[in-house]
Design a protein around this motif. Sequence first.
Motif, mmCIF file in Angstrom:
data_model
loop_
_atom_site.group_PDB
_atom_site.id
_atom_site.type_symbol
_atom_site.label_atom_id
_atom_site.label_comp_id
_atom_site.label_asym_id
_atom_site.label_seq_id
_atom_site.Cartn_x
_atom_site.Cartn_y
_atom_site.Cartn_z
ATOM 1 N N UNK A 1 -36.609 92.842 112.169
ATOM 2 C CA UNK A 1 -35.711 93.093 113.301
ATOM 3 C C UNK A 1 -34.509 92.144 113.274
ATOM 4 N N UNK A 2 -34.752 90.875 112.942
ATOM 5 C CA UNK A 2 -33.657 89.914 112.834
ATOM 6 C C UNK A 2 -32.797 90.217 111.611
ATOM 7 N N UNK A 3 -33.425 90.616 110.510
ATOM 8 C CA UNK A 3 -32.669 90.966 109.300
ATOM 9 C C UNK A 3 -31.692 92.097 109.589
ATOM 10 N N UNK A 4 -32.128 93.080 110.359
ATOM 11 C CA UNK A 4 -31.253 94.200 110.709
ATOM 12 C C UNK A 4 -30.049 93.707 111.509
ATOM 13 N N UNK A 5 -30.271 92.804 112.468
ATOM 14 C CA UNK A 5 -29.162 92.250 113.264
ATOM 15 C C UNK A 5 -28.202 91.456 112.383
ATOM 16 N N UNK A 6 -28.752 90.634 111.488
ATOM 17 C CA UNK A 6 -27.915 89.828 110.598
ATOM 18 C C UNK A 6 -27.071 90.711 109.683
ATOM 19 N N UNK A 7 -27.690 91.723 109.093
ATOM 20 C CA UNK A 7 -26.966 92.617 108.185
ATOM 21 C C UNK A 7 -25.902 93.414 108.920
ATOM 22 N N UNK A 8 -26.203 93.808 110.141
ATOM 23 C CA UNK A 8 -25.267 94.603 110.935
ATOM 24 C C UNK A 8 -24.041 93.776 111.346
#
Length: 124
Positions: A73-80
């Motif tokens: 979930x954090x990876x998705x926010x970081x990538x976005x």
Amino acid sequence: MNQQGTGQQPTISRVTTGMRVIDAAGTEVGTVDLVQRGDPNAVTVQAPTADPGSSLDELIESTAVEEPDVPADLAARLLHSGYLKVSTDLVRTGAVYVLADQIAAIADDRVRLTVPATDLPPEE
């Protein structure tokens, strides 16, 4: 001036590896190891699980770490939004991640953050 999401792209594009990172309290966090601009269409894919019968080479390949090395979930926010990976002695794993919208300013080869170092997620 704290903009969200892709509005930070011009700011993060001015960051380069090796720059010093200072948190909101003025504490030196570490140095920029990786700069990743945001991708509004980014999606994360769960890494495949290793088959117990796999060869050693397949097992090593399946456990190779991709950036960012944080929960999905954090990876998705970081990538976005875009992020910095910062090498630091402040956490056991040796690195923390900074969301693009946590960058307050960039000046004199330093990146100043809007948050304290304790709020930065560590690499897993």
